[in-house]
Write a protein that holds these residues in place. Sequence first.
Motif, PDB file in Angstrom:
ATOM      1  N   ASP A  33       0.823  -1.208   0.000  1.00 51.32           N
ATOM      2  CA  ASP A  33       0.000   0.000   0.000  1.00 51.32           C
ATOM      3  C   ASP A  33       0.855   1.255   0.000  1.00 51.32           C
ATOM      4  OD1 ASP A  33      -2.722  -1.010   0.080  1.00 51.32           O
ATOM      5  OD2 ASP A  33      -2.199  -1.811   2.050  1.00 51.32           O
ATOM      6  N   ILE A  34       0.298   2.309  -0.581  1.00 54.21           N
ATOM      7  CA  ILE A  34       0.941   3.619  -0.619  1.00 54.21           C
ATOM      8  C   ILE A  34       0.032   4.598   0.103  1.00 54.21           C
ATOM      9  CG2 ILE A  34       1.745   5.495  -2.090  1.00 54.21           C
ATOM     10  CD1 ILE A  34       2.110   3.369  -4.314  1.00 54.21           C
ATOM     11  N   ARG A  35       0.614   5.323   1.039  1.00 52.26           N
ATOM     12  CA  ARG A  35      -0.157   6.308   1.802  1.00 52.26           C
ATOM     13  C   ARG A  35       0.532   7.668   1.648  1.00 52.26           C
ATOM     14  NH1 ARG A  35      -0.932   3.996   7.212  1.00 52.26           N
ATOM     15  NH2 ARG A  35       1.323   3.907   7.204  1.00 52.26           N
ATOM     16  N   ASN A  36      -0.248   8.687   1.311  1.00 54.37           N
ATOM     17  CA  ASN A  36       0.261  10.052   1.229  1.00 54.37           C
ATOM     18  C   ASN A  36       0.318  10.623   2.634  1.00 54.37           C
ATOM     19  OD1 ASN A  36       0.227   9.809  -1.548  1.00 54.37           O
ATOM     20  ND2 ASN A  36      -1.831  10.630  -1.703  1.00 54.37           N
ATOM     21  N   VAL A  37       1.474  11.158   3.006  1.00 53.92           N
ATOM     22  CA  VAL A  37       1.676  11.668   4.356  1.00 53.92           C
ATOM     23  C   VAL A  37       2.418  12.996   4.301  1.00 53.92           C
ATOM     24  CG1 VAL A  37       1.713   9.369   5.412  1.00 53.92           C
ATOM     25  CG2 VAL A  37       3.848  10.402   4.648  1.00 53.92           C
ATOM     26  N   GLY A  38       2.576  13.609   5.459  1.00 51.65           N
ATOM     27  CA  GLY A  38       3.376  14.814   5.582  1.00 51.65           C
ATOM     28  C   GLY A  38       2.628  16.080   5.242  1.00 51.65           C
ATOM     29  N   PHE A  39       3.369  17.172   5.268  1.00 54.92           N
ATOM     30  CA  PHE A  39       2.825  18.484   4.971  1.00 54.92           C
ATOM     31  C   PHE A  39       2.303  18.509   3.548  1.00 54.92           C
ATOM     32  CE2 PHE A  39       3.441  22.899   3.498  1.00 54.92           C
ATOM     33  CZ  PHE A  39       2.553  23.525   4.360  1.00 54.92           C
ATOM     34  N   MET A  40       1.034  18.839   3.395  1.00 48.61           N
ATOM     35  CA  MET A  40       0.349  18.893   2.104  1.00 48.61           C
ATOM     36  C   MET A  40       0.404  17.555   1.361  1.00 48.61           C
ATOM     37  SD  MET A  40       1.081  22.760   0.809  1.00 48.61           S
ATOM     38  CE  MET A  40       0.026  22.505  -0.580  1.00 48.61           C
ATOM     39  N   LYS A  41       0.599  16.482   2.096  1.00 55.73           N
ATOM     40  CA  LYS A  41       0.604  15.117   1.539  1.00 55.73           C
ATOM     41  C   LYS A  41       1.642  14.946   0.434  1.00 55.73           C
ATOM     42  CE  LYS A  41      -3.093  13.864   3.924  1.00 55.73           C
ATOM     43  NZ  LYS A  41      -2.994  13.036   5.061  1.00 55.73           N
ATOM     44  N   ASN A  42       2.784  15.636   0.555  1.00 57.22           N
ATOM     45  CA  ASN A  42       3.832  15.574  -0.466  1.00 57.22           C
ATOM     46  C   ASN A  42       4.790  14.406  -0.292  1.00 57.22           C
ATOM     47  OD1 ASN A  42       3.090  17.664  -2.091  1.00 57.22           O
ATOM     48  ND2 ASN A  42       4.301  19.184  -1.025  1.00 57.22           N
ATOM     49  N   ASP A  43       4.619  13.621   0.736  1.00 57.71           N
ATOM     50  CA  ASP A  43       5.466  12.462   0.940  1.00 57.71           C
ATOM     51  C   ASP A  43       4.611  11.207   0.905  1.00 57.71           C
ATOM     52  OD1 ASP A  43       8.193  13.430   1.328  1.00 57.71           O
ATOM     53  OD2 ASP A  43       7.382  14.478   3.070  1.00 57.71           O
ATOM     54  N   VAL A  44       5.264  10.072   0.696  1.00 58.99           N
ATOM     55  CA  VAL A  44       4.555   8.796   0.671  1.00 58.99           C
ATOM     56  C   VAL A  44       5.252   7.783   1.561  1.00 58.99           C
ATOM     57  CG1 VAL A  44       3.651   9.132  -1.672  1.00 58.99           C
ATOM     58  CG2 VAL A  44       5.770   7.886  -1.364  1.00 58.99           C
ATOM     59  N   GLU A  45       4.465   6.828   2.009  1.00 53.37           N
ATOM     60  CA  GLU A  45       4.969   5.656   2.707  1.00 53.37           C
ATOM     61  C   GLU A  45       4.510   4.435   1.927  1.00 53.37           C
ATOM     62  OE1 GLU A  45       4.845   7.115   7.370  1.00 53.37           O
ATOM     63  OE2 GLU A  45       3.194   5.904   6.596  1.00 53.37           O
ATOM     64  N   LEU A  46       5.414   3.517   1.701  1.00 52.69           N
ATOM     65  CA  LEU A  46       5.094   2.240   1.077  1.00 52.69           C
ATOM     66  C   LEU A  46       5.151   1.205   2.195  1.00 52.69           C
ATOM     67  CD1 LEU A  46       4.658   0.746  -1.684  1.00 52.69           C
ATOM     68  CD2 LEU A  46       7.070   0.154  -1.524  1.00 52.69           C
ATOM     69  N   ALA A  49       1.785  -5.484   5.678  1.00 52.63           N
ATOM     70  CA  ALA A  49       1.419  -5.911   7.034  1.00 52.63           C
ATOM     71  C   ALA A  49       2.607  -5.885   7.998  1.00 52.63           C
ATOM     72  CB  ALA A  49       0.812  -7.309   6.988  1.00 52.63           C
ATOM     73  N   ARG A  50       3.808  -5.985   7.477  1.00 49.53           N
ATOM     74  CA  ARG A  50       5.006  -5.980   8.333  1.00 49.53           C
ATOM     75  C   ARG A  50       5.442  -4.583   8.746  1.00 49.53           C
ATOM     76  NH1 ARG A  50       8.301 -10.309   4.755  1.00 49.53           N
ATOM     77  NH2 ARG A  50       7.018 -12.106   5.270  1.00 49.53           N
ATOM     78  N   GLY A  51       4.927  -3.554   8.090  1.00 47.96           N
ATOM     79  CA  GLY A  51       5.289  -2.182   8.424  1.00 47.96           C
ATOM     80  C   GLY A  51       5.734  -1.396   7.208  1.00 47.96           C
ATOM     81  N   VAL A  52       6.291  -0.217   7.466  1.00 43.18           N
ATOM     82  CA  VAL A  52       6.745   0.687   6.408  1.00 43.18           C
ATOM     83  C   VAL A  52       8.056   0.152   5.830  1.00 43.18           C
ATOM     84  CG1 VAL A  52       7.546   3.029   5.891  1.00 43.18           C
ATOM     85  CG2 VAL A  52       5.626   2.698   7.441  1.00 43.18           C
ATOM     86  N   ILE A  53       8.117   0.099   4.507  1.00 45.78           N
ATOM     87  CA  ILE A  53       9.312  -0.394   3.824  1.00 45.78           C
ATOM     88  C   ILE A  53      10.146   0.778   3.311  1.00 45.78           C
ATOM     89  CG2 ILE A  53      10.148  -1.785   1.887  1.00 45.78           C
ATOM     90  CD1 ILE A  53       7.359  -3.287   2.246  1.00 45.78           C
ATOM     91  N   TYR A  54       9.505   1.685   2.578  1.00 50.05           N
ATOM     92  CA  TYR A  54      10.159   2.892   2.081  1.00 50.05           C
ATOM     93  C   TYR A  54       9.294   4.085   2.436  1.00 50.05           C
ATOM     94  CZ  TYR A  54      13.073  -0.041  -0.964  1.00 50.05           C
ATOM     95  OH  TYR A  54      13.954  -0.969  -1.458  1.00 50.05           O
ATOM     96  N   PHE A  55       9.952   5.220   2.709  1.00 48.48           N
ATOM     97  CA  PHE A  55       9.211   6.468   2.858  1.00 48.48           C
ATOM     98  C   PHE A  55      10.050   7.590   2.295  1.00 48.48           C
ATOM     99  CE2 PHE A  55      11.460   5.855   6.837  1.00 48.48           C
ATOM    100  CZ  PHE A  55      11.970   7.094   7.163  1.00 48.48           C
ATOM    101  N   THR A  56       9.372   8.638   1.856  1.00 50.02           N
ATOM    102  CA  THR A  56      10.050   9.757   1.219  1.00 50.02           C
ATOM    103  C   THR A  56      10.154  10.932   2.175  1.00 50.02           C
ATOM    104  OG1 THR A  56       8.020  10.692   0.315  1.00 50.02           O
ATOM    105  CG2 THR A  56       9.179   9.081  -1.047  1.00 50.02           C
TER     106      THR A  56
END
Length: 137
Positions: A33-46, A49-56
Amino acid sequence: MFDEHRNEVGRIVDASKIFSLRHYIIYNARSYDIRNVGFMKNDVELFNARGVIYFTDLAKERIIKSGEKVRIYNFALRKTNQLYEKGRLLIEIREEKKWFKDPVFHIEADESTHDLLVLTFLYYSTKEFNGIGGDGD
């Protein structure tokens, strides 16, 4: 994303429901899954079920691999989007625009680069949802 032999490596999916849009990556028959996060949703988390793998981290122009073996990759988003690790070029993405058709992205990646990182960088560097896509300078 296809390899040089036209075999599918993985794909980015945008699934819309009535009131939401879900983004995820299919790689090796697994869904991330990809979730938009951060200020103005300019970052993503991939994540899975095991947790976050990559984040920007747009502010510092980097992608971070989380977990036991943390790695930090720096990127440059321009006409050709590039991802580096310790000054070594890992990924280069160029866009080919076609009249009245979806653009085609050409990717060159170092053989040692994990395909999931390539798909994450492809998604992040080409999405227009946050205005950071490499369409300018």
